[in-house]
Design a protein around this motif. Sequence first.
Motif: not given
Length: 127
Positions: A64, A66-68, A82-85
């Motif tokens: 998996t 994740e990117h920001i 990215g993947d988070y808000r």
Amino acid sequence: MPLIHRPDVQQGNVITQSAIDKLRPGMTKNQARYIMGTPMLVDVFHRDRWDYIYSMQPGGEERTQEHISLFFSDDHLVRIEGDYRPLAATEDPLKVDKGAVISVPDYTGEKGIFSWTLKKEGIDSEK
């Protein structure tokens, strides 16, 4: 083969929602670096874009990722993608709920351990 140990493989910067929630528009690069750590990738042609990438592959399972990305203008944070808000701009993470009631027990007049010890030794702490 079932008896072969396959270790977990972690790469990159660990990205957490709590760290993303601390980011605010207008922060300097140093403040963002303090919260997120050193970026995994800083493009030579786009120095105002920092990329944080984290990948995890538990032993033998699917990987998996994740990117920001943080975007800066004049050394100040202007955008996050990215993947988070991030936490909604209307919410204040330091806001105290004024409706909360905290009950504190009344003082019963009992002495503390220091006074109790003095009393046991025959010393009056009231003097």
